[in-house]
Design a protein around this motif. Structure first.
Motif, PDB file in Angstrom:
ATOM      1  N   PRO A 189      -3.008  49.827 -46.662  1.00  0.00           N
ATOM      2  CA  PRO A 189      -3.905  48.951 -45.903  1.00  0.00           C
ATOM      3  C   PRO A 189      -4.304  49.586 -44.572  1.00  0.00           C
ATOM      4  N   GLU A 190      -5.411  49.153 -44.021  1.00  0.00           N
ATOM      5  CA  GLU A 190      -5.874  49.663 -42.727  1.00  0.00           C
ATOM      6  C   GLU A 190      -4.913  49.300 -41.605  1.00  0.00           C
ATOM      7  N   LYS A 191      -4.428  48.070 -41.597  1.00  0.00           N
ATOM      8  CA  LYS A 191      -3.557  47.597 -40.525  1.00  0.00           C
ATOM      9  C   LYS A 191      -2.091  47.747 -40.914  1.00  0.00           C
ATOM     10  N   GLU A 235       9.506  53.591 -53.081  1.00  0.00           N
ATOM     11  CA  GLU A 235       9.133  54.460 -54.192  1.00  0.00           C
ATOM     12  C   GLU A 235       9.198  55.940 -53.821  1.00  0.00           C
ATOM     13  N   GLY A 236       9.657  56.250 -52.624  1.00  0.00           N
ATOM     14  CA  GLY A 236       9.880  57.637 -52.219  1.00  0.00           C
ATOM     15  C   GLY A 236       8.627  58.457 -52.021  1.00  0.00           C
ATOM     16  N   TYR A 237       7.690  57.955 -51.217  1.00  0.00           N
ATOM     17  CA  TYR A 237       6.487  58.723 -50.902  1.00  0.00           C
ATOM     18  C   TYR A 237       6.807  59.789 -49.861  1.00  0.00           C
ATOM     19  N   ASP A 238       5.965  60.820 -49.809  1.00  0.00           N
ATOM     20  CA  ASP A 238       6.177  61.890 -48.831  1.00  0.00           C
ATOM     21  C   ASP A 238       6.087  61.334 -47.419  1.00  0.00           C
ATOM     22  N   PHE A 239       6.977  61.802 -46.569  1.00  0.00           N
ATOM     23  CA  PHE A 239       6.834  61.547 -45.144  1.00  0.00           C
ATOM     24  C   PHE A 239       6.385  62.856 -44.521  1.00  0.00           C
ATOM     25  N   GLY A 240       5.228  62.855 -43.904  1.00  0.00           N
ATOM     26  CA  GLY A 240       4.692  64.057 -43.296  1.00  0.00           C
ATOM     27  C   GLY A 240       4.044  64.960 -44.317  1.00  0.00           C
ATOM     28  N   ALA A 241       3.844  66.189 -43.929  1.00  0.00           N
ATOM     29  CA  ALA A 241       3.212  67.193 -44.787  1.00  0.00           C
ATOM     30  C   ALA A 241       3.847  68.541 -44.442  1.00  0.00           C
ATOM     31  N   GLY A 283      -4.643  60.323 -44.513  1.00  0.00           N
ATOM     32  CA  GLY A 283      -4.647  61.390 -45.506  1.00  0.00           C
ATOM     33  C   GLY A 283      -3.874  62.630 -45.091  1.00  0.00           C
ATOM     34  N   GLN A 284      -3.044  62.510 -44.060  1.00  0.00           N
ATOM     35  CA  GLN A 284      -2.262  63.660 -43.614  1.00  0.00           C
ATOM     36  C   GLN A 284      -0.950  63.804 -44.375  1.00  0.00           C
ATOM     37  N   SER A 285      -0.646  62.847 -45.239  1.00  0.00           N
ATOM     38  CA  SER A 285       0.569  62.873 -46.041  1.00  0.00           C
ATOM     39  C   SER A 285       0.285  62.180 -47.362  1.00  0.00           C
ATOM     40  N   ASP A 286       0.942  62.628 -48.435  1.00  0.00           N
ATOM     41  CA  ASP A 286       0.774  61.995 -49.741  1.00  0.00           C
ATOM     42  C   ASP A 286       1.583  60.706 -49.782  1.00  0.00           C
ATOM     43  N   GLY A 287       0.873  59.595 -49.799  1.00  0.00           N
ATOM     44  CA  GLY A 287       1.516  58.290 -49.845  1.00  0.00           C
ATOM     45  C   GLY A 287       0.910  57.447 -50.943  1.00  0.00           C
ATOM     46  N   HIS A 299       2.824  55.084 -42.161  1.00  0.00           N
ATOM     47  CA  HIS A 299       1.571  54.369 -42.439  1.00  0.00           C
ATOM     48  C   HIS A 299       0.389  55.171 -41.911  1.00  0.00           C
ATOM     49  N   TRP A 300       0.470  55.639 -40.681  1.00  0.00           N
ATOM     50  CA  TRP A 300      -0.642  56.379 -40.079  1.00  0.00           C
ATOM     51  C   TRP A 300      -0.918  57.676 -40.838  1.00  0.00           C
TER      52      TRP A 300
END
Length: 128
Positions: free
Chosen positions: A112-114, A41-47, A103-107, A97-98
């Protein structure tokens, strides 16, 4: 997923004459491609301009290809190479994922936690 011992072109050092937006041009001029979006869905990678991902391919003299992945974080850079594209994508998946989870990137809103529970639609390049 493991990186390999191949020593290919590294992300260039940050010359500190600008910010992360300027660094994108520096990296692209050195043969790296910026990773703007990740997941189906094209979420942000990074910030941007603080966290920016990059990818590239490199070849050994024998012709064997390696897949590089690098990250720029506020002027610091890291680079890793992988023997195959899938291993490289998994490394990027794990970092995306991390960044989303912390919350360091808009995803996606329901990360999920894992990492192992991350749905396939949040992995890989858009339109993969």
């Amino acid at each position: 997923m493991t990186s390999v011992e191949f020593i290919g072109p590294q992300l260039p050092r940050d010359d500190r004459t600008g910010d992360g937006y300027d660094y994108i041009e520096t990296a692209e001029n050195a043969g790296w491609t910026v990773i703007a979006q990740w997941g189906a869905e094209g979420y942000d990678f990074g910030a941007w301009p603080y966290i920016i991902g990059f990818a590239r391919q490199a070849k050994e003299a024998s012709g064997k290809r390696h897949f590089g992945y690098g990250v720029y974080v506020e002027g610091d850079t890291t680079t890793k190479y992988f023997d195959n594209l899938e291993a490289c994508k998994e490394a990027i998946d794990r970092d995306a994922h991390w960044y989303w989870k912390t919350g360091q990137s808009d995803g996606p809103g329901n990360v999920p936690e894992k990492f192992e529970d991350l749905p396939a639609k949040y992995r890989g390049l858009p339109n993969d």
